[in-house]
Design a protein around this motif. Structure first.
Motif, PDB file in Angstrom:
ATOM      1  N   LEU A  16       0.835  -1.207   0.000  1.00  0.00           N
ATOM      2  CA  LEU A  16       0.000   0.000   0.000  1.00  0.00           C
ATOM      3  C   LEU A  16       0.868   1.255   0.000  1.00  0.00           C
ATOM      4  O   LEU A  16       0.527   2.264  -0.628  1.00  0.00           O
ATOM      5  CB  LEU A  16      -0.938  -0.004   1.216  1.00  0.00           C
ATOM      6  CG  LEU A  16      -2.008  -1.113   1.226  1.00  0.00           C
ATOM      7  CD1 LEU A  16      -2.891  -0.976   2.469  1.00  0.00           C
ATOM      8  CD2 LEU A  16      -2.865  -1.069  -0.037  1.00  0.00           C
ATOM      9  N   MET A  17       2.009   1.186   0.705  1.00  0.00           N
ATOM     10  CA  MET A  17       2.879   2.365   0.711  1.00  0.00           C
ATOM     11  C   MET A  17       3.573   2.541  -0.637  1.00  0.00           C
ATOM     12  O   MET A  17       3.770   3.668  -1.099  1.00  0.00           O
ATOM     13  CB  MET A  17       3.898   2.266   1.851  1.00  0.00           C
ATOM     14  CG  MET A  17       4.690   3.530   2.071  1.00  0.00           C
ATOM     15  SD  MET A  17       3.667   5.041   2.136  1.00  0.00           S
ATOM     16  CE  MET A  17       3.127   5.026   3.833  1.00  0.00           C
ATOM     17  N   ALA A  18       3.903   1.428  -1.292  1.00  0.00           N
ATOM     18  CA  ALA A  18       4.471   1.533  -2.636  1.00  0.00           C
ATOM     19  C   ALA A  18       3.432   2.189  -3.567  1.00  0.00           C
ATOM     20  O   ALA A  18       3.771   3.062  -4.384  1.00  0.00           O
ATOM     21  CB  ALA A  18       4.861   0.147  -3.159  1.00  0.00           C
ATOM     22  N   ALA A  19       2.170   1.805  -3.412  1.00  0.00           N
ATOM     23  CA  ALA A  19       1.102   2.398  -4.227  1.00  0.00           C
ATOM     24  C   ALA A  19       0.979   3.892  -3.930  1.00  0.00           C
ATOM     25  O   ALA A  19       0.797   4.714  -4.838  1.00  0.00           O
ATOM     26  CB  ALA A  19      -0.214   1.684  -3.945  1.00  0.00           C
ATOM     27  N   THR A  20       1.094   4.253  -2.644  1.00  0.00           N
ATOM     28  CA  THR A  20       0.984   5.660  -2.243  1.00  0.00           C
ATOM     29  C   THR A  20       2.095   6.491  -2.890  1.00  0.00           C
ATOM     30  O   THR A  20       1.852   7.579  -3.426  1.00  0.00           O
ATOM     31  CB  THR A  20       1.071   5.764  -0.695  1.00  0.00           C
ATOM     32  OG1 THR A  20       0.089   4.879  -0.150  1.00  0.00           O
ATOM     33  CG2 THR A  20       0.826   7.172  -0.193  1.00  0.00           C
ATOM     34  N   GLU A  28       0.288   5.239 -12.940  1.00  0.00           N
ATOM     35  CA  GLU A  28      -0.950   4.450 -13.020  1.00  0.00           C
ATOM     36  C   GLU A  28      -0.665   3.172 -12.218  1.00  0.00           C
ATOM     37  O   GLU A  28       0.307   2.459 -12.505  1.00  0.00           O
ATOM     38  CB  GLU A  28      -1.208   4.125 -14.500  1.00  0.00           C
ATOM     39  CG  GLU A  28      -2.393   3.224 -14.732  1.00  0.00           C
ATOM     40  CD  GLU A  28      -2.352   2.648 -16.159  1.00  0.00           C
ATOM     41  OE1 GLU A  28      -2.052   3.396 -17.114  1.00  0.00           O
ATOM     42  OE2 GLU A  28      -2.612   1.439 -16.287  1.00  0.00           O
ATOM     43  N   VAL A  29      -1.504   2.871 -11.218  1.00  0.00           N
ATOM     44  CA  VAL A  29      -1.116   1.820 -10.264  1.00  0.00           C
ATOM     45  C   VAL A  29      -2.150   0.698 -10.196  1.00  0.00           C
ATOM     46  O   VAL A  29      -3.357   0.953 -10.098  1.00  0.00           O
ATOM     47  CB  VAL A  29      -0.933   2.420  -8.843  1.00  0.00           C
ATOM     48  CG1 VAL A  29      -0.406   1.367  -7.878  1.00  0.00           C
ATOM     49  CG2 VAL A  29       0.008   3.611  -8.876  1.00  0.00           C
ATOM     50  N   HIS A  30      -1.646  -0.550 -10.199  1.00  0.00           N
ATOM     51  CA  HIS A  30      -2.504  -1.744 -10.110  1.00  0.00           C
ATOM     52  C   HIS A  30      -1.959  -2.618  -8.978  1.00  0.00           C
ATOM     53  O   HIS A  30      -0.772  -2.968  -9.000  1.00  0.00           O
ATOM     54  CB  HIS A  30      -2.452  -2.523 -11.433  1.00  0.00           C
ATOM     55  CG  HIS A  30      -2.881  -1.684 -12.603  1.00  0.00           C
ATOM     56  ND1 HIS A  30      -4.150  -1.740 -13.129  1.00  0.00           N
ATOM     57  CD2 HIS A  30      -2.210  -0.740 -13.326  1.00  0.00           C
ATOM     58  CE1 HIS A  30      -4.247  -0.875 -14.141  1.00  0.00           C
ATOM     59  NE2 HIS A  30      -3.077  -0.268 -14.271  1.00  0.00           N
ATOM     60  N   PHE A 124      -8.444   6.215  -0.157  1.00  0.00           N
ATOM     61  CA  PHE A 124      -7.594   7.310  -0.645  1.00  0.00           C
ATOM     62  C   PHE A 124      -6.910   6.885  -1.954  1.00  0.00           C
ATOM     63  O   PHE A 124      -6.863   7.638  -2.932  1.00  0.00           O
ATOM     64  CB  PHE A 124      -6.559   7.678   0.423  1.00  0.00           C
ATOM     65  CG  PHE A 124      -5.379   8.448  -0.098  1.00  0.00           C
ATOM     66  CD1 PHE A 124      -5.492   9.802  -0.394  1.00  0.00           C
ATOM     67  CD2 PHE A 124      -4.157   7.820  -0.317  1.00  0.00           C
ATOM     68  CE1 PHE A 124      -4.406  10.513  -0.905  1.00  0.00           C
ATOM     69  CE2 PHE A 124      -3.072   8.516  -0.818  1.00  0.00           C
ATOM     70  CZ  PHE A 124      -3.196   9.865  -1.121  1.00  0.00           C
ATOM     71  N   LEU A 125      -6.398   5.667  -1.960  1.00  0.00           N
ATOM     72  CA  LEU A 125      -5.693   5.193  -3.158  1.00  0.00           C
ATOM     73  C   LEU A 125      -6.669   5.047  -4.328  1.00  0.00           C
ATOM     74  O   LEU A 125      -6.368   5.454  -5.455  1.00  0.00           O
ATOM     75  CB  LEU A 125      -4.980   3.870  -2.861  1.00  0.00           C
ATOM     76  CG  LEU A 125      -3.784   3.984  -1.893  1.00  0.00           C
ATOM     77  CD1 LEU A 125      -3.270   2.602  -1.502  1.00  0.00           C
ATOM     78  CD2 LEU A 125      -2.652   4.803  -2.505  1.00  0.00           C
ATOM     79  N   GLU A 126      -7.854   4.496  -4.043  1.00  0.00           N
ATOM     80  CA  GLU A 126      -8.845   4.331  -5.126  1.00  0.00           C
ATOM     81  C   GLU A 126      -9.246   5.675  -5.721  1.00  0.00           C
ATOM     82  O   GLU A 126      -9.361   5.827  -6.929  1.00  0.00           O
ATOM     83  CB  GLU A 126     -10.078   3.588  -4.606  1.00  0.00           C
ATOM     84  CG  GLU A 126      -9.869   2.082  -4.660  1.00  0.00           C
ATOM     85  CD  GLU A 126     -10.954   1.303  -3.922  1.00  0.00           C
ATOM     86  OE1 GLU A 126     -11.068   0.108  -4.195  1.00  0.00           O
ATOM     87  OE2 GLU A 126     -11.652   1.890  -3.069  1.00  0.00           O
ATOM     88  N   LYS A 127      -9.429   6.665  -4.816  1.00  0.00           N
ATOM     89  CA  LYS A 127      -9.784   8.014  -5.303  1.00  0.00           C
ATOM     90  C   LYS A 127      -8.703   8.552  -6.226  1.00  0.00           C
ATOM     91  O   LYS A 127      -8.963   9.381  -7.089  1.00  0.00           O
ATOM     92  CB  LYS A 127      -9.918   8.962  -4.108  1.00  0.00           C
ATOM     93  CG  LYS A 127     -11.313   9.096  -3.614  1.00  0.00           C
ATOM     94  CD  LYS A 127     -11.420  10.320  -2.734  1.00  0.00           C
ATOM     95  CE  LYS A 127     -12.589  10.159  -1.803  1.00  0.00           C
ATOM     96  NZ  LYS A 127     -12.368  10.781  -0.520  1.00  0.00           N
ATOM     97  N   ASN A 128      -7.486   8.099  -5.989  1.00  0.00           N
ATOM     98  CA  ASN A 128      -6.374   8.560  -6.831  1.00  0.00           C
ATOM     99  C   ASN A 128      -6.090   7.598  -7.985  1.00  0.00           C
ATOM    100  O   ASN A 128      -4.992   7.590  -8.531  1.00  0.00           O
ATOM    101  CB  ASN A 128      -5.132   8.761  -5.972  1.00  0.00           C
ATOM    102  CG  ASN A 128      -5.220  10.060  -5.195  1.00  0.00           C
ATOM    103  OD1 ASN A 128      -4.955  11.128  -5.731  1.00  0.00           O
ATOM    104  ND2 ASN A 128      -5.664   9.977  -3.948  1.00  0.00           N
ATOM    105  N   GLY A 129      -7.080   6.784  -8.291  1.00  0.00           N
ATOM    106  CA  GLY A 129      -7.012   5.982  -9.513  1.00  0.00           C
ATOM    107  C   GLY A 129      -6.390   4.599  -9.354  1.00  0.00           C
ATOM    108  O   GLY A 129      -6.262   3.877 -10.344  1.00  0.00           O
ATOM    109  N   VAL A 130      -5.986   4.216  -8.131  1.00  0.00           N
ATOM    110  CA  VAL A 130      -5.366   2.894  -7.959  1.00  0.00           C
ATOM    111  C   VAL A 130      -6.432   1.821  -8.129  1.00  0.00           C
ATOM    112  O   VAL A 130      -7.535   1.930  -7.586  1.00  0.00           O
ATOM    113  CB  VAL A 130      -4.712   2.778  -6.557  1.00  0.00           C
ATOM    114  CG1 VAL A 130      -4.187   1.366  -6.314  1.00  0.00           C
ATOM    115  CG2 VAL A 130      -3.589   3.800  -6.425  1.00  0.00           C
TER     116      VAL A 130
END
Ligand SMILES: Cc1cc2nc3c(=O)[nH]c(=O)nc-3n(C[C@H](O)[C@H](O)[C@H](O)COP(=O)(O)OP(=O)(O)OC[C@H]3O[C@@H](n4cnc5c(N)ncnc54)[C@H](O)[C@@H]3O)c2cc1C
Length: 402
Positions: A16-20, A28-30, A124-130
């Motif tokens: 999750l921190m790598a995604a952040t 663009e994160v998956h 938070f991550l989803e809102k940012n497109g993750v």
């Protein structure tokens, strides 16, 4: 410049921190997670109070890692300097959670559980497109011509997923019903992975049945455990099989150990305390109960757990009893299995990684978190190092575009 497309394997604190970090870098994160739910171990860690970091100043902070595992402490240090507890705590506050320091100098999330933190973090991550893909297990990967993963969901064939860069954040081997599959996948590709072993784990002690009946699940409050690895103050808990608790997680090792049941007092001071004049004429054991200031579990330990040669002291020798209480012998037999350990030692060897956490043999692939071969004590040091590594891997991965 084109946005980097990043794939992250694992939805624990490191993933999750790598995604952040990748989101911060506009990537663009998956995120792929083999379980049906996200962040399982974080949720488990939060089940007894979510301890996210430790309040020691940086140099002292490093010492906790050095004392446990000097080799990997050197490797962890730059990441912990770059992403220290202040940054991690600031991020937790940014997500809307209050944090506080407990008496043990550990940082906790106010609501104590991890579920709210996990929810606000993933939102938070989803809102940012993750995009999150639960029930999606990494089963293979290749680096040529560009990073490609084989991802399998239950009952389906593996599907290919290509990215500019990949962060592995697959976690360690503890608290799992069956061993994780990633070490075998990595070994087949010629990557060195050490077997996992239990760390921060309870120990087996052959306590008498009477002691277990009286004190199972009860804490021996504020004691010091001493072993050949050193000593640690804190709370030990008597269990059906032996001992749990911070002191045994820090200095537990097979062999003889001693417990000081009244820290801060020498045996002579403690004897003076027990010798205070009283109107009644009490046996040493009754004096210990009345004047010793011991928790019920500590008293039960002395009464039932004392080896035979010293049992007479309970009834007749106050001085000897005072000495025993301050230097109580226990034989730590063996650590509990990996499935019950808080964390694991072992994992992907550091020599497989460049200083920026990219795999030498697989350009574009990074690793982070507990899956790398490092060890640290409980007290927030595990999550802190996982997020520090995750942050760095996420940033570096985001700087790669094909
Ligand atoms: C009981 C308990 C209490 C704890 N208490 C604390 C504490 O108080 N303080 C502290 O600092 N730490 C604590 N920890 C440790 C902490 O939870 C871990 O150190 C931390 O979760 C490690 O983070 P990670 O992201 O590296 O790995 P993990 O959290 O284990 O996440 C890795 C994720 O990767 C997924 N994964 C693995 N293989 C694949 C694959 N092939 N494909 C897709 N996904 C995959 C896993 O399912 C998992 O969700 C505790 C742990 C336990 C078990």
């Amino acid at each position: 410049m084109a946005r980097a497309r990043i794939a992250i394997i694992g939805s624990g604190p490191a993933g999750l921190m790598a995604a952040t970090a990748a989101v911060e870098s506009q990537a663009e994160v998956h995120v792929f997670e083999r379980r049906k739910g996200l962040g399982r171990k974080l949720l488990i860690a939060g089940s007894s109070g979510l301890n996210v970091s430790h309040d020691a100043p940086l140099e002292e902070f490093f010492r906790f890692y050095q004392e446990r595992d000097p080799f990997s402490a050197k490797r962890l240090e730059p990441f912990l300097r770059d992403y220290p507890s202040e940054r991690w705590l600031q991020f937790i506050r940014f997500l809307g959670h209050e944090v506080f320091v407990g008496t043990s100098r550990r940082w906790f999330v106010r609501e104590m559980k991890a579920s709210q933190l996990l929810l606000s973090w993933t939102r938070f991550l989803e809102k940012n497109g993750v995009r999150f893909y639960p029930d999606s297990e990494l089963v293979d990967f290749t680096a040529v011509p560009h990073p490609t993963l084989q991802i399998q969901s239950s009952g389906k064939r593996p599907e290919a997923f290509s990215a500019d860069a990949v962060v592995f954040a697959c976690g360690g081997g503890s608290w799992e019903a069956s061993p994780p599959s990633w070490p075998e996948i990595f070994r087949k590709k010629g990557l060195k992975v050490c077997d996992f072993s239990s760390s921060n784990v309870g120990y087996e002690v052959d306590f008498p049945e009477a002691l277990i009946r009286e004190a199972e699940g009860k804490p021996i409050k504020n004691c010091i455990l001493k072993s050949r690895l050193g000593q640690k103050q804190g709370e030990l808990v008597i269990t059906r099989y032996g001992l749990e608790g911070t002191p045994v997680y820090f200095v537990g090792t097979p062999g003889e150990a001693r417990i000081q049941l009244r820290p801060g007092l020498s045996a002579a001071d403690f004897f003076s305390q027990l010798s205070r004049p009283l109107r009644e004429n009490l046996s040493p054991l009754r004096r210990l109960k009345k004047l010793g200031g011991l928790s019920p579990a500590a008293l039960a330990l002395v009464f039932h757990g004392l080896p035979e040669p010293d049992r007479a002291a309970i009834h007749g020798d106050l001085k000897r009893l005072a000495q025993i209480v301050q230097d109580f012998p226990v034989h730590l037999q063996a650590p509990r299995p990996l499935e019950e350990a808080i964390s694991s030692a072992g994992g992907l060897q550091w020599e497989e990684l460049q200083p920026d956490l990219m795999l030498h043999k697989f350009p574009g692939f990074f690793a982070a978190g507990e899956m790398i071969d490092w060890d640290a004590p409980t007290g927030g040091f595990l999550i802190q190092a996982s997020v520090a590594l995750g942050y760095h891997a996420g940033k570096r991965a985001s700087s790669r575009t094909n």
